[in-house]
Structures are given as structure tokens and as C-alpha cells.
Design a protein around this motif. Structure first.
Motif, PDB file in Angstrom:
ATOM      1  N   UNK A 255       0.815  -1.206   0.000  1.00 57.84           N
ATOM      2  CA  UNK A 255       0.000   0.000   0.000  1.00 57.84           C
ATOM      3  C   UNK A 255       0.850   1.258   0.000  1.00 57.84           C
ATOM      4  N   UNK A 256       0.227   2.396  -0.267  1.00 53.60           N
ATOM      5  CA  UNK A 256       0.973   3.653  -0.310  1.00 53.60           C
ATOM      6  C   UNK A 256       1.393   4.110   1.096  1.00 53.60           C
ATOM      7  N   UNK A 257       2.621   4.553   1.218  1.00 52.29           N
ATOM      8  CA  UNK A 257       3.101   5.251   2.395  1.00 52.29           C
ATOM      9  C   UNK A 257       4.275   6.127   1.960  1.00 52.29           C
ATOM     10  N   UNK A 258       3.986   7.261   1.337  1.00 53.68           N
ATOM     11  CA  UNK A 258       5.070   8.127   0.874  1.00 53.68           C
ATOM     12  C   UNK A 258       5.936   8.600   2.044  1.00 53.68           C
ATOM     13  N   UNK A 259       7.243   8.437   1.890  1.00 57.06           N
ATOM     14  CA  UNK A 259       8.187   8.769   2.965  1.00 57.06           C
ATOM     15  C   UNK A 259       9.220   9.754   2.423  1.00 57.06           C
ATOM     16  N   UNK A 260       9.286  10.908   3.054  1.00 64.91           N
ATOM     17  CA  UNK A 260      10.282  11.921   2.735  1.00 64.91           C
ATOM     18  C   UNK A 260      10.502  12.790   3.957  1.00 64.91           C
ATOM     19  N   UNK A 261      11.680  13.403   4.014  1.00 62.15           N
ATOM     20  CA  UNK A 261      12.055  14.275   5.125  1.00 62.15           C
ATOM     21  C   UNK A 261      12.659  15.530   4.503  1.00 62.15           C
ATOM     22  N   UNK A 262      11.915  16.632   4.519  1.00 57.37           N
ATOM     23  CA  UNK A 262      12.356  17.821   3.805  1.00 57.37           C
ATOM     24  C   UNK A 262      12.073  19.069   4.640  1.00 57.37           C
ATOM     25  N   UNK A 263      12.776  20.143   4.308  1.00 55.52           N
ATOM     26  CA  UNK A 263      12.515  21.450   4.901  1.00 55.52           C
ATOM     27  C   UNK A 263      13.006  22.523   3.953  1.00 55.52           C
TER      28      UNK A 263
ATOM     29  N   UNK B 123      17.737   9.254  -3.020  1.00 58.62           N
ATOM     30  CA  UNK B 123      17.975   7.814  -2.966  1.00 58.62           C
ATOM     31  C   UNK B 123      17.013   7.090  -3.905  1.00 58.62           C
ATOM     32  N   UNK B 124      16.815   5.814  -3.673  1.00 59.53           N
ATOM     33  CA  UNK B 124      16.069   4.972  -4.604  1.00 59.53           C
ATOM     34  C   UNK B 124      14.585   4.898  -4.229  1.00 59.53           C
ATOM     35  N   UNK B 125      14.263   4.114  -3.205  1.00 65.34           N
ATOM     36  CA  UNK B 125      12.896   3.955  -2.720  1.00 65.34           C
ATOM     37  C   UNK B 125      12.973   3.268  -1.363  1.00 65.34           C
ATOM     38  N   UNK B 126      11.977   3.437  -0.523  1.00 62.22           N
ATOM     39  CA  UNK B 126      12.011   2.784   0.787  1.00 62.22           C
ATOM     40  C   UNK B 126      11.995   1.263   0.677  1.00 62.22           C
TER      41      UNK B 126
ATOM     42  N   UNK C 287       7.693   0.196   7.143  1.00 66.90           N
ATOM     43  CA  UNK C 287       7.057  -0.115   8.428  1.00 66.90           C
ATOM     44  C   UNK C 287       7.247   1.007   9.442  1.00 66.90           C
ATOM     45  N   UNK C 288       8.457   1.550   9.504  1.00 65.69           N
ATOM     46  CA  UNK C 288       8.787   2.575  10.497  1.00 65.69           C
ATOM     47  C   UNK C 288       8.361   3.969  10.063  1.00 65.69           C
ATOM     48  N   UNK C 289       8.374   4.222   8.749  1.00 64.38           N
ATOM     49  CA  UNK C 289       8.040   5.552   8.260  1.00 64.38           C
ATOM     50  C   UNK C 289       9.195   6.532   8.320  1.00 64.38           C
ATOM     51  N   UNK C 290      10.431   6.008   8.489  1.00 58.84           N
ATOM     52  CA  UNK C 290      11.619   6.852   8.595  1.00 58.84           C
ATOM     53  C   UNK C 290      12.651   6.355   7.591  1.00 58.84           C
ATOM     54  N   UNK C 291      13.114   7.239   6.723  1.00 59.50           N
ATOM     55  CA  UNK C 291      14.081   6.858   5.689  1.00 59.50           C
ATOM     56  C   UNK C 291      15.368   6.316   6.285  1.00 59.50           C
ATOM     57  N   UNK C 292      15.915   5.299   5.653  1.00 59.33           N
ATOM     58  CA  UNK C 292      17.200   4.700   6.045  1.00 59.33           C
ATOM     59  C   UNK C 292      17.192   4.219   7.503  1.00 59.33           C
ATOM     60  N   UNK C 293      16.050   3.762   7.958  1.00 60.88           N
ATOM     61  CA  UNK C 293      15.952   3.183   9.298  1.00 60.88           C
ATOM     62  C   UNK C 293      16.223   1.675   9.203  1.00 60.88           C
ATOM     63  N   UNK C 294      17.429   1.352   8.722  1.00 63.66           N
ATOM     64  CA  UNK C 294      17.780  -0.044   8.490  1.00 63.66           C
ATOM     65  C   UNK C 294      19.302  -0.131   8.398  1.00 63.66           C
ATOM     66  N   UNK C 295      19.810  -1.305   8.052  1.00 64.84           N
ATOM     67  CA  UNK C 295      21.262  -1.499   7.993  1.00 64.84           C
ATOM     68  C   UNK C 295      21.904  -0.619   6.927  1.00 64.84           C
ATOM     69  N   UNK C 296      21.196  -0.382   5.823  1.00 70.20           N
ATOM     70  CA  UNK C 296      21.764   0.489   4.789  1.00 70.20           C
ATOM     71  C   UNK C 296      21.902   1.917   5.305  1.00 70.20           C
ATOM     72  N   UNK C 297      21.010   2.318   6.204  1.00 66.31           N
ATOM     73  CA  UNK C 297      21.126   3.635   6.814  1.00 66.31           C
ATOM     74  C   UNK C 297      22.350   3.738   7.704  1.00 66.31           C
TER      75      UNK C 297
END
Length: 199
Positions: A29-37, A46-49, A55-65
Motif C-alpha cells: 500500500x501507499x506510504x510516501x516517505x520523505x524528510x524535507x525542509x 535515494x532509490x525507494x524505501x 514499516x517505520x516511516x523513517x528513511x534509512x531506518x535499516x542497515x543500509x542507513x
């Protein structure tokens, strides 16, 4: 009364997060994730979540981050301070898995709809990190990722091409030791300069 740049951007981000254009194609399902100001100075394109980020809703909240933050020389506090560092993938939602493994490419509808509109409200970006083939192709056109990373100086001061920081990149790094010895020190310096971290 005229809206501030931050208010204008916040309204657009709310519109982005309500987007359902690709819903039929998104397995989770859709869950657009971005962090901007409006004040960010560094943009991570980057590529895509992945699934954990979805699941978390936070970019790079994983080992690649973790790997990317190590490359950049940044801790989580700075990395997730969107007033200084923005994150906007080519595809804002998790695109699903390929039959042979790995994530699908970013949905092609996403960047043409949203990217230019969001970036137009981020006038202070000094440096854009083009992470992975899809981001590089969108901004620079078709071309080899490895060659672009090796020739990173030719894209400065505006862009800095990088591989995607997934576990698969470990093999690539072993084959290309210049990435560790030449690229990463320059990357850390460019990011620190763009963020004014020396002051």
C-alpha cells in the motif's frame, strides 16, 4: 497574509503523503516517505524505501542507513535533522520485490509528479547525494554508476554520486578499494562543508 516557505512546503508534503497514484502497484500500500525542509542544505536523493523503512516511516531506518551514515560521518541526530539534511527518494513508497530477489525499481510515476515541485521549495540545497543508479539516471541521464562514483569530482559542487549502501555494496567496495581511500574522505569533507559543521 502570505505563507512562509515552510508553511508552503508543509502543505505540499501533506499533499504528497496523501498520494495514491501508484496504489494498485504497491504490495504494502501507499506510504510516501520523505524528510524535507525549506532550510535543508544537503539532499539525499535515494532509490525507494525498503520494507523496514515502510514499516517505520523513517528513511534509512535499516542497515543500509547505518552504512550510509558511516560513509557520511554523521550521527543519527544530524542525519535526521531535516532542517539541515533532507531525504527524498526517487520513489516515495516501497515498490515491492523482484521475482529474482531485491526490491523493484522506484515507481516511474512518482518523481515526475512530485520531485520538481518539492525541490522548488528547497532553495538552500548546496549538495545533492545521488545514491544509486536510479537517482543518478534521473538527474544525470543514463550512465555507469561505478564510473560516475569514481569521477565524483567532475560533478561537484552540486552533486556527489554514490552507490546504494546495501549489503551488496560490500563486494563492490572490495573490488573498488579507491572508494574507501579516495571517495569517502572527500564525501565526509563535502558534506561537512555543506552543513557548515566546522562552525
Amino acid at each position: 497574509m502570505t505563507d512562509t516557505p515552510e508553511e508552503t512546503l508543509a502543505r505540499l508534503v501533506a499533499e504528497v503523503r496523501a498520494c495514491r497514484v501508484c496504489a494498485p502497484h504497491l504490495p504494502l500500500g501507499p506510504r510516501p516517505i520523505l524528510h524535507v525542509s525549506a532550510t535543508a542544505r544537503v539532499l539525499i536523493a535515494s532509490q525507494a524505501p525498503g520494507t523496514k523503512v515502510h514499516e517505520k516511516g523513517i528513511s534509512f531506518w535499516d542497515a543500509s542507513g547505518d552504512r550510509l551514515r558511516n560513509w557520511l560521518g554523521l550521527d543519527k541526530a544530524v542525519f535526521y535533522d531535516s532542517s539541515r539534511l533532507a531525504i527524498m527518494p526517487m520513489g516515495l513508497c516501497y515498490p515491492g520485490r523482484l521475482p529474482q530477489g531485491g526490491d523493484c525499481p522506484p515507481r516511474p510515476e512518482c518523481a515526475p509528479i512530485w520531485r520538481d515541485r518539492v525541490l522548488a521549495l528547497m532553495p538552500d540545497i548546496r549538495l545533492t547525494l545521488l545514491i544509486g543508479t536510479y537517482a543518478q539516471a534521473h538527474v544525470l541521464g543514463a550512465g555507469p554508476m561505478t564510473g560516475r562514483v569514481r569521477e565524483f569530482r567532475s560533478y561537484l559542487p552540486r552533486y556527489f554520486p554514490l552507490p546504494h549502501p546495501s549489503w551488496r555494496t560490500e563486494v563492490w567496495e572490495r573490488r573498488n578499494p579507491w572508494f574507501t581511500t579516495e571517495v569517502l574522505p572527500a564525501l565526509k569533507a563535502e558534506v561537512a562543508c555543506a552543513l557548515d559543521m566546522s562552525t
